[in-house]
Design a protein around this motif. Structure first.
Motif, short mmCIF file in Angstrom:
data_model
loop_
_atom_site.label_atom_id
_atom_site.label_comp_id
_atom_site.label_asym_id
_atom_site.label_seq_id
_atom_site.Cartn_x
_atom_site.Cartn_y
_atom_site.Cartn_z
N ALA A 158 5.78 -25.41 -20.61
CA ALA A 158 6.36 -26.58 -20.67
C ALA A 158 6.89 -26.58 -18.95
O ALA A 158 7.16 -27.88 -18.84
CB ALA A 158 7.34 -26.56 -21.58
N ALA A 159 6.58 -25.49 -18.44
CA ALA A 159 7.22 -25.40 -17.14
C ALA A 159 6.36 -25.56 -16.17
O ALA A 159 6.01 -25.76 -15.53
CB ALA A 159 8.31 -24.37 -16.63
N GLU A 160 5.06 -24.98 -16.49
CA GLU A 160 3.96 -25.07 -15.46
C GLU A 160 2.57 -25.30 -15.82
O GLU A 160 1.50 -25.96 -14.98
CB GLU A 160 2.87 -22.86 -15.96
N GLY A 161 1.93 -26.59 -17.14
CA GLY A 161 1.26 -27.60 -17.64
C GLY A 161 0.49 -26.77 -18.46
O GLY A 161 0.17 -25.55 -18.51
N GLY A 162 -0.74 -27.10 -17.79
CA GLY A 162 -2.20 -26.84 -18.60
C GLY A 162 -2.49 -27.41 -20.28
O GLY A 162 -1.73 -28.70 -19.84
N LYS A 163 -3.95 -27.67 -20.45
CA LYS A 163 -3.84 -27.74 -21.08
C LYS A 163 -4.23 -27.56 -22.84
O LYS A 163 -4.26 -26.83 -22.95
CB LYS A 163 -6.44 -27.65 -21.96
N ALA A 164 -2.36 -28.03 -23.29
CA ALA A 164 -2.10 -27.54 -24.94
C ALA A 164 -2.55 -27.58 -26.19
O ALA A 164 -2.39 -26.46 -26.31
CB ALA A 164 -1.06 -28.53 -24.54
N HIS A 165 -3.83 -28.23 -26.02
CA HIS A 165 -4.96 -27.66 -26.87
C HIS A 165 -6.03 -26.14 -26.88
O HIS A 165 -5.68 -26.10 -28.00
CB HIS A 165 -5.55 -28.68 -27.33
N VAL A 166 -6.32 -26.26 -25.83
CA VAL A 166 -6.91 -25.23 -25.85
C VAL A 166 -6.17 -23.76 -25.46
O VAL A 166 -6.34 -22.91 -26.21
CB VAL A 166 -7.61 -24.72 -23.83
N LEU A 167 -4.57 -23.61 -25.03
CA LEU A 167 -3.58 -22.59 -25.32
C LEU A 167 -3.28 -22.16 -26.62
O LEU A 167 -3.27 -21.31 -26.43
CB LEU A 167 -2.35 -23.49 -24.13
N ALA A 168 -2.86 -23.59 -27.04
CA ALA A 168 -2.78 -23.64 -28.48
C ALA A 168 -3.66 -22.75 -30.05
O ALA A 168 -3.52 -21.77 -30.17
CB ALA A 168 -2.49 -24.39 -29.48
N ALA A 169 -4.58 -23.10 -29.04
CA ALA A 169 -5.67 -22.37 -30.08
C ALA A 169 -6.43 -20.60 -29.78
O ALA A 169 -6.62 -20.47 -30.19
CB ALA A 169 -7.39 -23.16 -29.76
N ALA A 170 -6.00 -20.42 -28.28
CA ALA A 170 -6.03 -19.21 -27.44
C ALA A 170 -4.55 -18.36 -28.10
O ALA A 170 -5.20 -17.24 -28.33
CB ALA A 170 -6.61 -19.23 -26.47
N PRO A 215 -7.43 -12.95 -15.22
CA PRO A 215 -7.26 -14.62 -15.64
C PRO A 215 -7.97 -15.30 -15.20
O PRO A 215 -6.81 -15.62 -13.96
CB PRO A 215 -5.82 -14.48 -16.67
N GLU A 216 -8.78 -16.76 -14.94
CA GLU A 216 -8.62 -17.00 -13.90
C GLU A 216 -7.73 -18.65 -14.32
O GLU A 216 -8.76 -19.48 -13.04
CB GLU A 216 -10.39 -17.10 -13.80
N THR A 217 -8.00 -18.74 -14.91
CA THR A 217 -7.44 -19.84 -15.73
C THR A 217 -5.84 -20.27 -15.98
O THR A 217 -4.95 -19.56 -15.89
CB THR A 217 -8.14 -20.73 -16.75
N LEU A 218 -4.98 -21.13 -16.17
CA LEU A 218 -4.03 -21.62 -15.98
C LEU A 218 -3.56 -21.29 -17.59
O LEU A 218 -2.66 -20.67 -17.42
CB LEU A 218 -3.45 -23.22 -15.84
N GLU A 219 -4.71 -21.75 -19.00
CA GLU A 219 -4.18 -21.16 -19.60
C GLU A 219 -4.36 -19.95 -20.06
O GLU A 219 -3.26 -19.41 -20.73
CB GLU A 219 -5.50 -22.08 -21.01
N ALA A 220 -5.10 -19.02 -19.65
CA ALA A 220 -5.90 -17.99 -19.90
C ALA A 220 -4.41 -16.84 -19.17
O ALA A 220 -3.38 -15.89 -19.68
CB ALA A 220 -6.64 -17.57 -18.87
N LYS A 221 -3.33 -17.46 -18.11
CA LYS A 221 -2.77 -16.41 -17.15
C LYS A 221 -1.33 -17.25 -18.10
O LYS A 221 -0.66 -15.59 -18.48
CB LYS A 221 -2.32 -17.63 -15.90
N ILE A 222 -1.19 -18.01 -19.20
CA ILE A 222 0.51 -18.20 -19.98
C ILE A 222 -0.23 -17.26 -21.20
O ILE A 222 0.54 -16.81 -21.00
CB ILE A 222 -0.20 -20.01 -20.54
N LEU A 223 -0.93 -17.93 -21.71
CA LEU A 223 -1.47 -16.85 -22.74
C LEU A 223 -0.76 -15.28 -22.21
O LEU A 223 -0.66 -14.31 -23.29
CB LEU A 223 -2.80 -17.26 -23.60
#
Length: 217
Positions: free
Chosen positions: A49-61, A120-128
């Motif tokens: 919510a604060a940092e952004g990124g692809k939500a569906h990719v993050l949720a699946a990960a 981690p190289e992507t924002l989603e990877a960093k968030i996870l």
């Protein structure tokens, strides 16, 4: 508790959760169960919510990051996240996901693990990675530390040298040694600004707990 009720806890990704929850965990490890997945999901969504990124990719990960179970004391431990990424890729391919999104999920799953040592190289990877490590510190982190120690047959502490002043740290034998060997190191490695802010408070709780524990013993 019905599957739909479980999926609704993962709002606004309940449809995805309903598809992936059956694959999310293996075995009987209570430190990597559906409750852990849900805690990581909530932290990940808070950071997203604060940092952004692809939500569906993050949720699946998040939902698939522990889909392969490897015990902490297994020689395959460092490969656990890569094995989970392979399984996650197969699951998502069967669900019709595109190659780019599958690759992004697989990278996030691979890079989340401390043992794998994959940046981690992507924002989603960093968030996870941040969300998963938040669950390893703070009061939940304390509970998981002692749960895993009991699961692996470790003692609480060395009664004659609990602070390891005259012996090497050994978190395979003593639970509280794990604070020094790993848990206290995690807060310095957070990838996102929001993750770092959340980690600061939990790291303090972790250190306050150990200080109180040492005082009591």
């Amino acid at each position: 508790m019905t599957m739909m009720f479980k999926a609704e806890a993962f709002s606004p990704h309940e449809s995805l959760a309903a598809e992936l929850i059956p694959h999310a965990t293996e075995g009987d490890d209570g430190s990597h169960d559906l409750a852990h997945i849900l805690r990581v999901f909530r932290s990940a969504m808070r950071i997203h919510a604060a940092e952004g990124g692809k939500a569906h990719v993050l949720a699946a990960a998040v939902l698939l990051h522990d889909c392969v179970a490897v015990e902490k004391n297994s020689p395959l431990r460092a490969q656990a996240s890569a094995l989970a990424a392979e399984k996650a890729s197969r699951i998502l391919r069967e669900l019709g996901w595109g190659d780019e999104d599958i690759a992004d999920v697989a990278h996030a799953v691979t890079a989340h693990s401390f043992s794998a040592n994959v940046p981690p190289e992507t924002l989603e990877a960093k968030i996870l990675q941040d969300a998963d490590r938040l669950d390893a510190i703070g009061m939940v982190g304390v509970a998981r530390c002692f749960y895993i120690a009991a699961r692996l047959g470790s003692g609480l502490y060395d009664p004659f040298d609990p602070a390891a002043e005259d012996r090497p740290l050994d978190d395979k034998r003593y639970a509280i040694d794990h604070f020094q060997t790993k848990l206290f190191k995690l807060a310095d490695g957070f990838q996102t600004r929001t993750g770092r802010e959340l980690a600061t408070a939990r790291d303090k709780s972790l250190r306050d707990f150990l200080a109180a524990f040492m005082d009591e013993i």
